[in-house]
Design an enzyme around this catalytic site. Sequence first.
Site, short mmCIF file in Angstrom:
data_model
loop_
_atom_site.label_atom_id
_atom_site.label_comp_id
_atom_site.label_asym_id
_atom_site.label_seq_id
_atom_site.Cartn_x
_atom_site.Cartn_y
_atom_site.Cartn_z
N ASP A 1 -7.49 -3.42 3.96
CA ASP A 1 -8.52 -2.45 3.91
C ASP A 1 -9.99 -3.07 4.03
OD1 ASP A 1 -8.20 -3.36 1.49
OD2 ASP A 1 -8.06 -1.45 0.38
N HIS B 1 -4.94 -3.06 -8.86
CA HIS B 1 -5.73 -2.28 -10.01
C HIS B 1 -5.05 -1.90 -11.28
CE1 HIS B 1 -8.98 -1.85 -7.09
NE2 HIS B 1 -8.40 -1.17 -6.21
ZN ZN Z 1 -7.94 -1.98 -1.61
#
Ligand code: ZN
Length: 284
Positions: free
Chosen positions: A229, A110
């Site tokens: 995840d 990110h």
């Molecule tokens: Zn993630």
Amino acid sequence: MKPIVSHPDFARLHPTGDHPERQERLRVLLAAFPEYVQARPATVAELEACHERDYIEAVRWTSESGGTVLLDPDTICTESSYAAALLAAGAAIGAVEEEGFALVRPPGHHARPSAAMGFCLFNNVAVAARFAQQALGHNRIAILDWDVHHGNGTQEIFWDDDSVVFVSLHQWPFYPGTGGPGDGNDSTVNVPLRAGSGDGEYLRAMEETALPALERFQPDFLLVSAGFDAAAGDPIGGMRVSAEGFRALADQAGTACSRSALILEGGYNTDTLPSLVGSVLEAF
Ligand code: ZN
């Protein structure tokens, strides 16, 4: 099996309290995989291939000023966070050199050219891609991102660069909001998947979209932003991929390029993280 690249400091530096991205993630991984090539920190020059100098300097200054500061609503910076982030980017470089699997934290995908975001300080996979090009002469780099979240930072860094193809499978709509239908270009392929998707949906997305895109591009080197995840039981993600599913994803990815490296992104269930990483290691 791919060599692991990591460092004991990932289990010590960058304390985040009860934040899901915490030292325990690397503590359980290093206990499960005690043999690894020891990473070195990335240099500022290596980070500058992807990040603005002023941003790198701001993270260093914030970290070295001590205390605990939020760089964005989800991203903690403490006095050892700069050191941890340099080491994570350096381990990603090490994974390219070793064609291995970098077990690191904080994650990276990110992180934007001049902003921290979503637990990420520096974009480890992007720094590794630039290193593969500039230091090792691998011209065409493919990045496959199977973290449950869209790798918006990686997409942004390489958006106008057709020497790097970015292919992402992710839950959508979901954090960070990008990567939905219509978000892409010739070198950016997003595959948004509905919440609740499992092995079947992921393997279909790989076969129908991701692998053909990688094969068309013919990369000299494949990097995988390997988040876990999307696994069933992850406290953050809403998907249901099994250990067997990750093994199959890794099997397929391995056919796209003879040279490859993996870099850990997310994955927050510390009970299952070692076995998920183990199934991907076995497949490669
Ligand atoms: Zn993630």
